[in-house]
Design an enzyme around this catalytic site. Structure first.
Site, PDB file in Angstrom:
ATOM      1  N   ASN A 257       7.756  -2.972   3.955  1.00 42.43           N
ATOM      2  CA  ASN A 257       6.832  -3.441   2.906  1.00 42.43           C
ATOM      3  C   ASN A 257       7.503  -3.611   1.536  1.00 42.43           C
ATOM      4  OD1 ASN A 257       3.881  -1.727   4.231  1.00 42.43           O
ATOM      5  ND2 ASN A 257       4.576  -3.842   4.547  1.00 42.43           N
TER       6      ASN A 257
ATOM      7  N   ASP B 140      -4.380  -3.338   9.412  1.00 38.25           N
ATOM      8  CA  ASP B 140      -3.864  -4.684   9.169  1.00 38.25           C
ATOM      9  C   ASP B 140      -5.006  -5.641   8.820  1.00 38.25           C
ATOM     10  OD1 ASP B 140      -2.019  -6.706   8.964  1.00 38.25           O
ATOM     11  OD2 ASP B 140      -1.764  -6.981  11.121  1.00 38.25           O
TER      12      ASP B 140
HETATM   13  C1  FPP Z   1      -1.814  -4.642   5.954  1.00 38.49           C
HETATM   14  O1  FPP Z   1      -2.502  -5.734   5.446  1.00 38.49           O
HETATM   15  C2  FPP Z   1      -1.970  -3.489   5.076  1.00 38.49           C
HETATM   16  C3  FPP Z   1      -0.961  -2.915   4.351  1.00 38.49           C
HETATM   17  C4  FPP Z   1       0.423  -3.428   4.344  1.00 38.49           C
HETATM   18  C5  FPP Z   1      -1.184  -1.784   3.479  1.00 38.49           C
HETATM   19  C6  FPP Z   1      -2.279  -0.840   3.858  1.00 38.49           C
HETATM   20  C7  FPP Z   1      -2.697  -0.122   2.658  1.00 38.49           C
HETATM   21  C8  FPP Z   1      -3.952   0.219   2.329  1.00 38.49           C
HETATM   22  C9  FPP Z   1      -5.103   0.085   3.212  1.00 38.49           C
HETATM   23  C10 FPP Z   1      -4.240   0.778   0.985  1.00 38.49           C
HETATM   24  C11 FPP Z   1      -3.529   2.019   0.601  1.00 38.49           C
HETATM   25  C12 FPP Z   1      -3.625   3.134   1.580  1.00 38.49           C
HETATM   26  C13 FPP Z   1      -3.985   4.402   1.322  1.00 38.49           C
HETATM   27  C14 FPP Z   1      -3.833   5.464   2.376  1.00 38.49           C
HETATM   28  C15 FPP Z   1      -4.547   4.820   0.054  1.00 38.49           C
HETATM   29  P1  FPP Z   1      -1.701  -7.067   5.124  1.00 38.49           P
HETATM   30  O2  FPP Z   1      -1.494  -7.137   3.668  1.00 38.49           O
HETATM   31  O3  FPP Z   1      -0.454  -7.111   5.950  1.00 38.49           O
HETATM   32  O4  FPP Z   1      -2.743  -8.119   5.604  1.00 38.49           O
HETATM   33  P2  FPP Z   1      -2.463  -9.561   6.207  1.00 38.49           P
HETATM   34  O5  FPP Z   1      -1.648  -9.364   7.472  1.00 38.49           O
HETATM   35  O6  FPP Z   1      -3.826 -10.091   6.475  1.00 38.49           O
HETATM   36  O7  FPP Z   1      -1.720 -10.336   5.154  1.00 38.49           O
END
Ligand code: FPP
Length: 237
Positions: free
Chosen positions: A73, A25
């Site tokens: 998501n 996250d």
């Molecule tokens: C949360 O950050 C992260 C995600 C919803 C996606 C995670 C994906 C990756 C790290 C990249 C792809 C993965 C692989 C395995 C190749 P957020 O966007 O919710 O952050 P925030 O809470 O700060 O807005």
């Protein structure tokens, strides 16, 4: 004792963790702090994934489960969803050789078949190519929701006979993995967000202040060191 045995299939509880899961996250906040687009935060998040998978291999973890895309998501803006899909594809294309040559087995939990056909094809090629590997299993949660997983497992268990904790556990997407020892969430948020709710019953949880794109081997080592300090009692005394 019976709960401990149910959890760990009767074996000794290991001092070190075998199975670690991470709620990655903070990509968006990482980008926002730098006045960059959110997609760039996800891109840097992939680099953190690479570092962390390598560290998990080096540390001899049997399984590393990463929450990459939840069933919720899909409600993000279309350009963000498509950026995440593009990153996922590029990750598989760029890193598959590395997994294959380092004995990493790829496993997906969740309904990845809902993704576009080209993504499904790539995933299935990667699953087939690494299926025989018996080093670290990299488990990527894609289009995954824990309540959905439990409901599916319960109905599969019911179709075969009695619904018991053991019969449900045997039908979970994670049935072939070691029990979950440690669940890490980055970015300072303290919640499970529909991730591995069943599997976390006896897992230790560590919430770290680091944003996911800044995560690396030292953070994993720090979490594992804290894990070994904790006394796990599985409801006993
Ligand atoms: C949360 O950050 C992260 C995600 C919803 C996606 C995670 C994906 C990756 C790290 C990249 C792809 C993965 C692989 C395995 C190749 P957020 O966007 O919710 O952050 P925030 O809470 O700060 O807005």
């Amino acid at each position: 004792m019976s709960l401990l045995k149910a959890h760990d299939k009767g074996g000794e509880v290991p001092a070190g963790a075998r199975h670690v899961a991470i709620i990655m996250d903070g990509n968006g906040r990482w980008a926002k702090k730098r006045h960059m687009p959110r997609a760039l935060g996800h891109q840097r998040g992939v680099e953190a994934v690479r570092r962390t998978v390598k560290a998990a291999r080096d540390m001899g973890l049997q399984a590393l489960t990463l929450y990459a895309f939840s069933t919720e998501n899909w409600s993000r803006p279309e350009d963000e969803v498509s950026a995440l899909m593009g990153l996922m594809k590029r990750f598989i294309i760029a890193d598959l050789d590395e997994f294959a040559s380092n004995n990493v087995r790829l496993k997906i939990i969740g309904d990845y078949k809902a993704f576009a056909p080209d993504v499904v094809e790539l995933i299935e090629g990667a699953l087939a190519r690494t299926a025989g590997n018996d080093g670290t299993t990299l488990v990527v949660a894609l289009n995954y929701g824990s309540q959905d997983e439990i409901a599916r497992a319960a109905s599969a268990a019911a179709s075969k006979g009695a619904i018991t904790p053991e019969s449900i556990a045997a039908e979970l997407d994670t049935a072939d993995l070691p029990p979950l020892d440690l669940l890490i969430r980055t970015s300072g948020e303290v919640r499970l967000s529909n991730f591995l709710l069943w599997q976390a019953a006896y897992a230790e949880m560590i919430f770290m202040d680091v944003l996911w794109p800044d995560f690396g081997p030292a953070h994993l080592a720090e979490a594992l060191a804290e894990f070994t300090q904790r006394e796990r009692r599985y409801g006993g005394r």
